[in-house]
Design an enzyme around this catalytic site. Structure first.
Site, PDB file in Angstrom:
ATOM      1  N   GLY A  47       0.781  -1.231   0.000  1.00  0.00           N
ATOM      2  CA  GLY A  47       0.000   0.000   0.000  1.00  0.00           C
ATOM      3  C   GLY A  47       0.807   1.272   0.000  1.00  0.00           C
ATOM      4  O   GLY A  47       0.304   2.332   0.365  1.00  0.00           O
TER       5      GLY A  47
ATOM      6  N   ASP B   1       2.403   4.606  -1.421  1.00  0.00           N
ATOM      7  CA  ASP B   1       2.085   5.502  -2.521  1.00  0.00           C
ATOM      8  C   ASP B   1       2.880   6.785  -2.358  1.00  0.00           C
ATOM      9  O   ASP B   1       3.784   6.851  -1.516  1.00  0.00           O
ATOM     10  CB  ASP B   1       0.573   5.749  -2.610  1.00  0.00           C
ATOM     11  CG  ASP B   1       0.015   6.431  -1.370  1.00  0.00           C
ATOM     12  OD1 ASP B   1       0.639   7.400  -0.888  1.00  0.00           O
ATOM     13  OD2 ASP B   1      -1.043   6.003  -0.884  1.00  0.00           O
TER      14      ASP B   1
ATOM     15  N   TYR C 175      -1.174  -0.765   8.366  1.00  0.00           N
ATOM     16  CA  TYR C 175      -2.644  -0.659   8.387  1.00  0.00           C
ATOM     17  C   TYR C 175      -3.191  -1.046   9.745  1.00  0.00           C
ATOM     18  O   TYR C 175      -2.900  -2.121  10.268  1.00  0.00           O
ATOM     19  CB  TYR C 175      -3.246  -1.537   7.305  1.00  0.00           C
ATOM     20  CG  TYR C 175      -3.103  -0.923   5.944  1.00  0.00           C
ATOM     21  CD1 TYR C 175      -2.449   0.298   5.776  1.00  0.00           C
ATOM     22  CD2 TYR C 175      -3.615  -1.537   4.821  1.00  0.00           C
ATOM     23  CE1 TYR C 175      -2.332   0.878   4.539  1.00  0.00           C
ATOM     24  CE2 TYR C 175      -3.497  -0.966   3.574  1.00  0.00           C
ATOM     25  CZ  TYR C 175      -2.848   0.247   3.438  1.00  0.00           C
ATOM     26  OH  TYR C 175      -2.727   0.819   2.212  1.00  0.00           O
TER      27      TYR C 175
ATOM     28  N   LYS D  90      -1.443   4.372  -9.278  1.00  0.00           N
ATOM     29  CA  LYS D  90      -0.887   5.459  -8.474  1.00  0.00           C
ATOM     30  C   LYS D  90       0.044   6.290  -9.356  1.00  0.00           C
ATOM     31  O   LYS D  90       0.811   5.717 -10.153  1.00  0.00           O
ATOM     32  CB  LYS D  90      -0.099   4.889  -7.298  1.00  0.00           C
ATOM     33  CG  LYS D  90      -0.948   4.087  -6.333  1.00  0.00           C
ATOM     34  CD  LYS D  90      -1.863   4.988  -5.543  1.00  0.00           C
ATOM     35  CE  LYS D  90      -2.689   4.186  -4.543  1.00  0.00           C
ATOM     36  NZ  LYS D  90      -3.541   5.061  -3.719  1.00  0.00           N
TER      37      LYS D  90
ATOM     38  N   ASP E 282      -4.357   8.157  -9.416  1.00  0.00           N
ATOM     39  CA  ASP E 282      -4.490   8.626  -8.031  1.00  0.00           C
ATOM     40  C   ASP E 282      -3.176   9.234  -7.577  1.00  0.00           C
ATOM     41  O   ASP E 282      -2.159   8.549  -7.526  1.00  0.00           O
ATOM     42  CB  ASP E 282      -4.849   7.423  -7.152  1.00  0.00           C
ATOM     43  CG  ASP E 282      -5.045   7.772  -5.682  1.00  0.00           C
ATOM     44  OD1 ASP E 282      -4.853   8.953  -5.311  1.00  0.00           O
ATOM     45  OD2 ASP E 282      -5.388   6.869  -4.899  1.00  0.00           O
TER      46      ASP E 282
ATOM     47  N   GLU F  97      -7.571  11.275  -9.046  1.00  0.00           N
ATOM     48  CA  GLU F  97      -8.025  11.197  -7.652  1.00  0.00           C
ATOM     49  C   GLU F  97      -7.042  11.929  -6.740  1.00  0.00           C
ATOM     50  O   GLU F  97      -5.827  11.808  -6.915  1.00  0.00           O
ATOM     51  CB  GLU F  97      -8.088   9.712  -7.273  1.00  0.00           C
ATOM     52  CG  GLU F  97      -8.414   9.413  -5.839  1.00  0.00           C
ATOM     53  CD  GLU F  97      -8.652   7.911  -5.626  1.00  0.00           C
ATOM     54  OE1 GLU F  97      -9.033   7.224  -6.605  1.00  0.00           O
ATOM     55  OE2 GLU F  97      -8.454   7.423  -4.501  1.00  0.00           O
TER      56      GLU F  97
ATOM     57  N   GLU G 294     -11.560  10.465   0.316  1.00  0.00           N
ATOM     58  CA  GLU G 294     -11.113   9.645   1.444  1.00  0.00           C
ATOM     59  C   GLU G 294     -10.584  10.481   2.605  1.00  0.00           C
ATOM     60  O   GLU G 294     -10.586  10.023   3.740  1.00  0.00           O
ATOM     61  CB  GLU G 294     -10.057   8.627   0.989  1.00  0.00           C
ATOM     62  CG  GLU G 294      -8.719   9.223   0.611  1.00  0.00           C
ATOM     63  CD  GLU G 294      -7.739   8.175   0.071  1.00  0.00           C
ATOM     64  OE1 GLU G 294      -7.841   7.846  -1.120  1.00  0.00           O
ATOM     65  OE2 GLU G 294      -6.895   7.689   0.841  1.00  0.00           O
TER      66      GLU G 294
ATOM     67  N   ASP H 149     -15.948   7.786   2.178  1.00  0.00           N
ATOM     68  CA  ASP H 149     -15.183   6.859   3.018  1.00  0.00           C
ATOM     69  C   ASP H 149     -16.033   6.535   4.241  1.00  0.00           C
ATOM     70  O   ASP H 149     -16.669   7.426   4.813  1.00  0.00           O
ATOM     71  CB  ASP H 149     -13.863   7.504   3.425  1.00  0.00           C
ATOM     72  CG  ASP H 149     -12.975   6.570   4.229  1.00  0.00           C
ATOM     73  OD1 ASP H 149     -11.971   6.104   3.677  1.00  0.00           O
ATOM     74  OD2 ASP H 149     -13.278   6.301   5.405  1.00  0.00           O
TER      75      ASP H 149
ATOM     76  N   HIS I 174     -14.251   5.061  -1.599  1.00  0.00           N
ATOM     77  CA  HIS I 174     -12.876   4.697  -1.300  1.00  0.00           C
ATOM     78  C   HIS I 174     -12.867   3.431  -0.450  1.00  0.00           C
ATOM     79  O   HIS I 174     -13.651   3.305   0.491  1.00  0.00           O
ATOM     80  CB  HIS I 174     -12.211   5.833  -0.518  1.00  0.00           C
ATOM     81  CG  HIS I 174     -10.903   5.462   0.116  1.00  0.00           C
ATOM     82  ND1 HIS I 174     -10.730   5.380   1.490  1.00  0.00           N
ATOM     83  CD2 HIS I 174      -9.716   5.145  -0.434  1.00  0.00           C
ATOM     84  CE1 HIS I 174      -9.478   5.044   1.741  1.00  0.00           C
ATOM     85  NE2 HIS I 174      -8.839   4.895   0.607  1.00  0.00           N
TER      86      HIS I 174
ATOM     87  N   GLU J 167     -14.285   0.722  -5.082  1.00  0.00           N
ATOM     88  CA  GLU J 167     -12.897   0.279  -5.117  1.00  0.00           C
ATOM     89  C   GLU J 167     -12.762  -1.112  -4.472  1.00  0.00           C
ATOM     90  O   GLU J 167     -13.427  -1.430  -3.495  1.00  0.00           O
ATOM     91  CB  GLU J 167     -12.030   1.286  -4.350  1.00  0.00           C
ATOM     92  CG  GLU J 167     -10.552   0.949  -4.363  1.00  0.00           C
ATOM     93  CD  GLU J 167      -9.696   2.124  -3.972  1.00  0.00           C
ATOM     94  OE1 GLU J 167     -10.178   2.990  -3.216  1.00  0.00           O
ATOM     95  OE2 GLU J 167      -8.534   2.182  -4.427  1.00  0.00           O
TER      96      GLU J 167
END
Lengths: 462, 462
Positions: free
Chosen positions: B22, B24, B32, B218, B246, B272, B299, B322, B349, B380
């Site tokens: 994840g 970016d 997370y 991304k 994004d 995005e 988000e 979100d 999101h 998503e």
């Protein structure tokens, strides 16, 4: 090379709700509080800072400050612009903590508290009050403190540099003026919603006698009451004294326009926080409908990106910078530069715990080195809780006395830290009738409505 | 009359940064996490909810949820619209906690977690998946859930009621459609910044083979790389498949326009988070410059007042709701109604921890009872961490399977709660090379830059 060796975080609360100090249309029972931070070093020097809250949640705010400690402990004491810029960038840029904002709310206020504490420390080591420490920096150093990300469509680094350079020639003269005369203040003392008509009239007259040429009233509870109070206040102070009004976010757009139109005959100087602080376009609609009445906001505007929009769109006529809402001195320099670019006067929000002490430095720095003027500028004054500070803000003849003690003036006395520590301090020992801070919430603690009682005191954030 | 007797709050973290899942342009190393809440009752029924974070600060988020407990403990279990509306109003309206936002950041996300947990509990007791529980409510009940404060210049209660009534006739038919066909999804799997060209091409082809007609990449690290990756992706999927991009807030306004102009030849479906989520006017400038490329965000948009402005000004073409950023189901109903009023499609999101599980219910409720359409709507899909949930979201043939288990689907398995509790759970036992969660911050942990490595996995919030 001195280092920061520890970060002390304290939950300090003043039980102001017991007397309804500072009650307004949205904040019926604040317990003025500070999530208080001390940067300890391996020398005697310390940096003090705080995030201002109004009670519940001060522990959450304190936890957020603690979460920043790994960025600070072990760090060389930042003493110059380069180091203070780097510290701010690192704190704002913590990518994991940033998720919790970004750059807003509890985490951003925590950044502000730590950044401000670092400035307090640096100014003390430089032997300067903060305003002077800043005002002696070169324009290149000052722009190096600012994060221009998200600002470049409204203010570039080069434009900021030009603003600061234009103000350079007059710095010495304005410093002298400031030390001689102090800085213009206005007072919110007469205007709390819960006051009787007699008390309002008395305090409004006293304010004029004390040298103030501007006062502020809280509005937004009941329109009939506000019309009557505004008339009484105007009669009390005469035409030569400005009367601002403050709705504390009470209204939707249409309410703000109709309510203020009903008060227009009394010549209100500005309407403060007419609606949500997030509503740029709402403020713009209100401003267009109400001119020449000025629209003011800022105490809850959470970062420079929001101020950029409020300024660039023409949504506000007065910018009410707050020292403890955004990311500290660095972001407030960005905000002062934005205001200078758009020609909007900065009239800081104060009151609460230590806000008068903090914002005076920012307004004075603005006068000496950024906008270069105090025309239409005025700092809010609320005469409350100053006795707890080692270098309290003072107002004489309607003007803040320019501070000369080194630092940022937001250091609480050790005895006050002890007495008001929550929940263990003596101030929070349960007493009959005042035990609710420990029990379940009462209805009165979470309902948005104006305080209806006649009681109150001159305290308050505003 | 069942009551809520306890509020359990847990700090749950998945060590995703070890594999750069994840990563970016703004989030180089997320762990997370969920500040996880369980509402315990005096029966067997429980309500589960969470605030999603990316690591540090999850403890602060948990503290904010705990601060809300006095509003909930001892309360009768809310089972209908009236009780769920009252709970939301009380939590959002806590005047002392409100000061820490207002309605933004850590405190507002805490409100969202508790409100969502209450909806989980109510839906379970009703024996309905959340989307159906909502979609069976009368329009009058649904508008009673919404706080229209600050919205009335864009959406009144009567307008909202008219939107809901207009969608009433087709509810049964759309419910059947939804249960038969599921809801359209798109996948972010091919597009993480750290992937090799070969992996990108392979995953893009696999996505099409798996039935997706939309993927997302991304962008925002390096323009040359983005042009090459976009060309490869377009070649891999052909002209009939949409490719969204994004930037995760990477750009200022001018950067966004020039960068996306360089990618325009590859027909990006939307851009995005081109810039700060706070910058309504910045999004508007970008949207005007880039049309027909759509501008999307959401988000990190912190409340309905911000969405109101983004919609009313025409700054966004796609609204990315979100489930765990705003004040929970109630505020998301306001946001769905605003989007319907302005005719902007809602494409939620997801990713992170439990966001797919949560948002599917909101999008499906929108389809059945608010907008009444799935035209140009898509949820998503990130295939990550679902194995930890008792009722995991699933996607088949490019569509979410419509959930039928009672509740809001965000309940973590007991074994996962145990294993990933921070810092005491087995997942966080120090191992060689992976001990940094306990030590001082490394440089890599707080620098905003794209992940440059070739490694990564299909995980991520997006």
């Amino acid at each position: 090379m001195a280092r920061i060796v520890d970060v002390d975080v304290m939950d300090i609360r003043f039980p102001t709700s017991r007397e309804l100090d500072g009650s307004d249309a949205m904040n019926p029972d604040p317990d003025y509080s500070a999530a208080y931070v001390v940067l300890r070093t391996d020398t005697d020097a310390e940096g003090h800072g705080l995030a201002f809250t109004i009670g519940r949640g001060n522990d959450v705010q304190a936890a957020a400050i603690r979460a920043l400690a790994p960025h600070v402990v072990g760090r060389q004491v930042p003493r110059d612009a380069a180091a203070l810029g780097a510290l701010s960038r690192e704190l704002v840029g913590d990518s994991q903590l940033r998720w919790l904002g970004p750059e807003k709310g509890v985490v951003h206020m925590a950044v502000g508290a730590v950044v401000n504490a670092a400035w307090d420390l640096a100014a003390k080591l430089a032997g300067r009050p903060l305003w002077m420490f800043l005002a002696e920096m070169r324009p290149e150093e000052l722009v190096g403190l600012v994060d221009f990300r998200y600002l470049s469509d409204a203010l570039t680094r080069d434009e900021a540099l030009a603003i600061l350079r234009a103000a350079e020639p007059g710095r010495a003269e304005r410093t002298k003026l400031l030390l001689d005369k102090g800085y213009p203040a206005y007072t919110t003392s007469p205007g709390w919603l819960g006051y009787s008509d007699a008390k309002l009239t008395h305090l409004a007259r006293s304010a004029v006698a004390d040298g103030f040429d501007m006062i502020k009233l809280k509005v937004g509870g009941d329109l009939g009451d506000d019309v009557r109070r505004m008339r009484l206040a105007r009669e009390a102070v005469g035409d030569g004294v400005r009367i601002a009004v403050d709705a504390n976010q009470r209204w939707d757009v249409a309410d703000a326009v109709s309510w203020m139109s009903a008060l227009a005959e009394f010549d209100p100087y500005w309407i403060e926080e007419p609606t949500s602080p997030d509503d740029v376009l709402g403020h713009l609609a209100i401003a267009r409908a109400l001119r020449p009445i000025r629209v003011a906001t800022g105490e809850h505007v959470h970062n420079r990106v929001m101020f950029k929009q409020l300024l660039a769109s023409g949504a506000i006529d007065v910018l009410q910078l707050d020292a403890a809402r955004v990311g500290g001195v660095n972001e407030n320099i960005a905000i002062l530069l934005l205001a200078a670019k758009f020609g909007v006067p900065v009239c800081p929000h104060a009151g609460g715990v230590g806000l008068c002490e903090l914002v005076q430095h920012l307004a004075m720095f603005d006068f000496v080195a950024v906008s270069g003027t105090w025309e239409n500028r005025v700092i809010e004054w609320v005469d409350h809780l100053h006795e707890h500070f080692t270098d309290p803000a003072t107002v004489r003849n309607g003007r803040y006395t320019t501070p000369t003690t080194p630092g940022f003036s937001a250091q609480l006395r050790p005895s006050s830290l002890h007495h008001f520590t929550y929940p263990s301090g003596p101030a929070w020992a349960p007493t009959p009738g005042h035990s609710r801070a420990y029990g379940p919430l009462s209805e009165a603690q979470h309902v948005h409505k104006p305080a209806n009682g006649e009681e109150g005191d001159e305290g308050g954030t505003a």
